[in-house]
Design a protein around this motif. Structure first.
Motif, mmCIF file in Angstrom:
data_model
loop_
_atom_site.group_PDB
_atom_site.id
_atom_site.type_symbol
_atom_site.label_atom_id
_atom_site.label_comp_id
_atom_site.label_asym_id
_atom_site.label_seq_id
_atom_site.Cartn_x
_atom_site.Cartn_y
_atom_site.Cartn_z
ATOM 1 N N TYR A 149 -0.498 0.033 -3.875
ATOM 2 C CA TYR A 149 0.789 0.543 -4.393
ATOM 3 C C TYR A 149 0.799 0.604 -5.921
ATOM 4 C CZ TYR A 149 5.602 1.917 -4.508
ATOM 5 O OH TYR A 149 6.748 2.661 -4.714
ATOM 6 N N THR A 169 -3.798 3.654 -0.261
ATOM 7 C CA THR A 169 -4.031 3.363 -1.681
ATOM 8 C C THR A 169 -3.189 2.163 -2.119
ATOM 9 O OG1 THR A 169 -4.376 5.729 -2.054
ATOM 10 C CG2 THR A 169 -3.821 4.401 -3.994
ATOM 11 N N ILE A 194 1.502 2.511 -12.303
ATOM 12 C CA ILE A 194 0.588 2.761 -13.433
ATOM 13 C C ILE A 194 0.486 4.269 -13.694
ATOM 14 C CG2 ILE A 194 -1.825 2.557 -14.243
ATOM 15 C CD1 ILE A 194 -0.710 -0.183 -14.141
ATOM 16 N N GLY A 195 0.399 5.037 -12.618
ATOM 17 C CA GLY A 195 0.299 6.498 -12.753
ATOM 18 C C GLY A 195 1.562 7.115 -13.337
ATOM 19 N N ASP A 229 1.690 13.542 -4.915
ATOM 20 C CA ASP A 229 1.152 12.827 -3.744
ATOM 21 C C ASP A 229 1.469 13.596 -2.461
ATOM 22 O OD1 ASP A 229 -0.239 10.680 -4.734
ATOM 23 O OD2 ASP A 229 1.142 9.142 -3.999
ATOM 24 N N ASN A 251 -1.183 1.642 -7.982
ATOM 25 C CA ASN A 251 -1.616 2.933 -8.543
ATOM 26 C C ASN A 251 -0.415 3.799 -8.932
ATOM 27 O OD1 ASN A 251 -4.079 1.949 -7.519
ATOM 28 N ND2 ASN A 251 -4.849 4.022 -7.187
ATOM 29 N N HIS A 252 0.689 3.686 -8.165
ATOM 30 C CA HIS A 252 1.866 4.529 -8.419
ATOM 31 C C HIS A 252 2.574 4.178 -9.735
ATOM 32 C CE1 HIS A 252 5.672 6.601 -7.913
ATOM 33 N NE2 HIS A 252 6.315 5.467 -7.730
ATOM 34 N N ARG A 278 0.831 -1.200 0.000
ATOM 35 C CA ARG A 278 0.000 0.000 0.000
ATOM 36 C C ARG A 278 0.861 1.243 0.000
ATOM 37 N NH1 ARG A 278 -2.875 -3.357 -1.115
ATOM 38 N NH2 ARG A 278 -4.898 -4.013 -0.285
ATOM 39 N N ARG A 279 0.350 2.353 -0.512
ATOM 40 C CA ARG A 279 1.001 3.652 -0.398
ATOM 41 C C ARG A 279 0.912 4.115 1.056
ATOM 42 N NH1 ARG A 279 4.370 5.288 -4.076
ATOM 43 N NH2 ARG A 279 3.663 7.458 -4.179
ATOM 44 N N TYR A 339 5.053 12.258 -9.881
ATOM 45 C CA TYR A 339 3.950 11.538 -9.218
ATOM 46 C C TYR A 339 4.074 11.644 -7.697
ATOM 47 C CZ TYR A 339 0.502 7.918 -8.277
ATOM 48 O OH TYR A 339 -0.613 7.232 -7.828
#
Ligand SMILES: Nc1nc2c(ncn2[C@@H]2O[C@H](COP(=O)(O)OP(=O)(O)O)[C@@H](OP(=O)(O)OP(=O)(O)O)[C@H]2O)c(=O)[nH]1
Ligand SMILES: [Mn+2]
Length: 180
Positions: free
Chosen positions: A35, A33, A40-41, A132, A37-38, A26-27, A128
């Motif tokens: 992890y 969130t 991919i983002g 955040d 997501n990072h 997780r972030r 990114y």
């Protein structure tokens, strides 16, 4: 047609590989969130904002934290995705066996001599993470640590300049708010 299908297939193979490797991570934001997501983002910043179209760079972006933060090895990346992608991932991977301060110092030192492909991934990674940081303070971070991260990131980005105007402009806007 078959070429573009090959690229789609390999990109989804990458996304699936990274999702499996990062599953459970997780972030550090209050919402914890996922992890994945990072990475991919980061890849999406490159295509959407940076207009990057080199599949090797997009693949390396999706995979960029797998070796650093999961049990993935560079040999595994090389076997699954080829040496070109593995070499970019190697360039953006910190040696976690080193002390924190040394790892952070080496990012500043190595930035200017990185390949263009690695510079692109590093720029998008910083953008990114700084976005955040503007949204939420990571769990356990003091305001001073947040401030120091902005200053450190600006030093790394100094060595990455002349690589992608759009992404660098977005970073400069953030630095103008946080780094005096
Ligand atoms: N801003 C932010 N960062 C988070 C969050 N959750 C996880 N991270 C990760 O934390 C890392 C930054 O924290 P540090 O304490 O400086 O680094 P460390 O994980 O290497 O020890 C980044 O690693 P990295 O992607 O490898 O990049 P880099 O800092 O090495 O450039 C970032 O992806 C979050 O909620 N916000
Ligand atoms: Mn990252």
């Amino acid at each position: 047609m078959s070429d573009s299908l090959d690229v789609l297939g390999i990109l989804l193979k990458c996304a699936n590989f990274a999702a499996v490797k990062h599953s459970g991570q997780r972030r550090k934001d209050p919402e914890k969130t996922p992890y994945i997501n990072h990475p991919i983002g980061v890849a999406y910043i490159l295509t959407d904002e940076g207009s990057v179209r080199d599949p090797a760079v997009i693949m390396a972006a999706i995979l960029h934290d797998t070796v650093e933060d999961t049990d993935t090895t560079l040999d595994e990346i090389k076997k699954e995705f080829g040496s070109n992608v593995a070499n970019i991932v190697a360039e953006v991977t910190d040696d976690k066996s080193l002390p924190y301060d040394e790892r952070k110092r080496l990012q500043i030192v190595h930035a200017p001599t990185s390949s263009k492909e690695a510079k692109l991934v590093k720029l998008a990674d910083k953008l990114y993470n700084l976005r955040d940081l503007e949204k939420a303070t990571p769990e356990g971070w003091s305001q001073e640590r947040v401030k120091q991260y902005f200053i450190w990131a600006s030093k790394v980005v100094e060595g990455l300049r002349g690589t992608n105007r759009q992404i660098e402009n977005s970073l400069d806007e953030i630095f103008s708010r946080h780094v005096l």
